[in-house]
Enzyme design. Structure first.
Site, PDB file in Angstrom:
ATOM      1  N   GLY A 184       0.839  -1.021   0.208  1.00  0.00           N
ATOM      2  CA  GLY A 184       0.102   0.128   0.398  1.00  0.00           C
ATOM      3  C   GLY A 184       0.624   0.418  -0.072  1.00  0.00           C
ATOM      4  N   ASP A 185       0.600   2.658   1.356  1.00  0.00           N
ATOM      5  CA  ASP A 185       0.994   3.360   0.729  1.00  0.00           C
ATOM      6  C   ASP A 185       2.877   3.358   2.123  1.00  0.00           C
ATOM      7  OD1 ASP A 185      -0.063   3.057   2.808  1.00  0.00           O
ATOM      8  OD2 ASP A 185      -0.919   5.519   3.026  1.00  0.00           O
ATOM      9  N   GLU A 186       2.607   2.109   2.358  1.00  0.00           N
ATOM     10  CA  GLU A 186       3.981   1.790   3.581  1.00  0.00           C
ATOM     11  C   GLU A 186       4.808   1.494   3.569  1.00  0.00           C
ATOM     12  OE1 GLU A 186       2.845   0.499   7.989  1.00  0.00           O
ATOM     13  OE2 GLU A 186       3.043  -1.085   6.765  1.00  0.00           O
TER      14      GLU A 186
END
Length: 216
Positions: free
Chosen positions: A107-109
């Site tokens: 994801g956005d991690e």
């Protein structure tokens, strides 16, 4: 002599074929270890390299999360979201450099391990936070976000493995996100966060619950 030359000539195509096959396998393996969107290492490849780097007492573990990413992705479309992730990955990898490692956990991690040669990790990560918060070139100025960072110095917790250090960095990152502080270090005290409160804070369902406290 002629027999030897004949045998070598016959074996040459086979050797060439094996060489090409080996190179193909190596390329396929390297591709499997890279995230197709950002080019960063996948979780497995990151873990392998990060674990090696943690043998160095100067190692610092960093976790980064793009703020409001889902909102941006929903509002401006997946192309804008992908461009934001790619820019974040490029800036993180450049800042970490060859001595460290950066990876996309999903994801956005993102995660990184860097080597703090001069004991200036806080300054380095403040600079990184500023870089990651810059708008993406060529995008609508309205597509603007920040990145929350949590970090921990491996030497502060010598008995922790990578997984434990990432958990500490994760809680510090979430504390930074809640406080809108940008970046935060996992202290020598224990960080407390309830699973319910943390998840609620991430989704925006409940923001009135005190999620993180630091024990001396």
């Amino acid at each position: 002599m002629n027999t030897l030359l004949t045998m070598l000539a016959a074996a040459a195509p086979l050797a060439s074929g094996w060489t090409a096959h080996t190179l193909w396998l190596r390329r396929r393996l390297n591709f499997a270890r890279r995230d197709p969107l950002t080019g960063l290492r996948t979780r497995e490849a990151f873990t392998r390299r990060a674990t090696q780097l943690l043998r160095d007492p100067r190692a610092v573990v960093v976790l980064a999360d793009v703020d409001r990413f889902k909102q941006i992705d929903d509002t401006f479309g997946h192309a804008a979201g992908d461009a934001l992730l790619k820019a974040t990955a490029d800036r993180l990898a450049h800042h970490v450099g060859r001595s460290g490692v950066a990876g996309r956990l999903g994801g956005d991690e993102f995660a990184a391990v860097l080597i703090d040669d001069h004991g200036t990790a806080a300054d380095m990560l403040a600079v990184l936070h500023g870089l990651l918060a810059r708008p993406v070139d060529g995008q609508d100025p309205a597509v603007h976000t920040t990145v929350s960072l949590g970090w921990v110095r491996a030497a502060d917790f010598p008995s922790d493995d990578l997984s434990a250090l990432l958990r500490r960095a994760d809680e510090a990152m979430y504390a930074a996100k809640q406080a809108r502080a940008g970046t935060r270090r996992a202290g020598l005290g224990r960080l407390f966060a309830t699973v319910t409160g943390r998840r609620a804070g991430r989704t925006g369902a409940r923001t009135d619950v005190p999620v993180v406290g630091v024990a001396a």
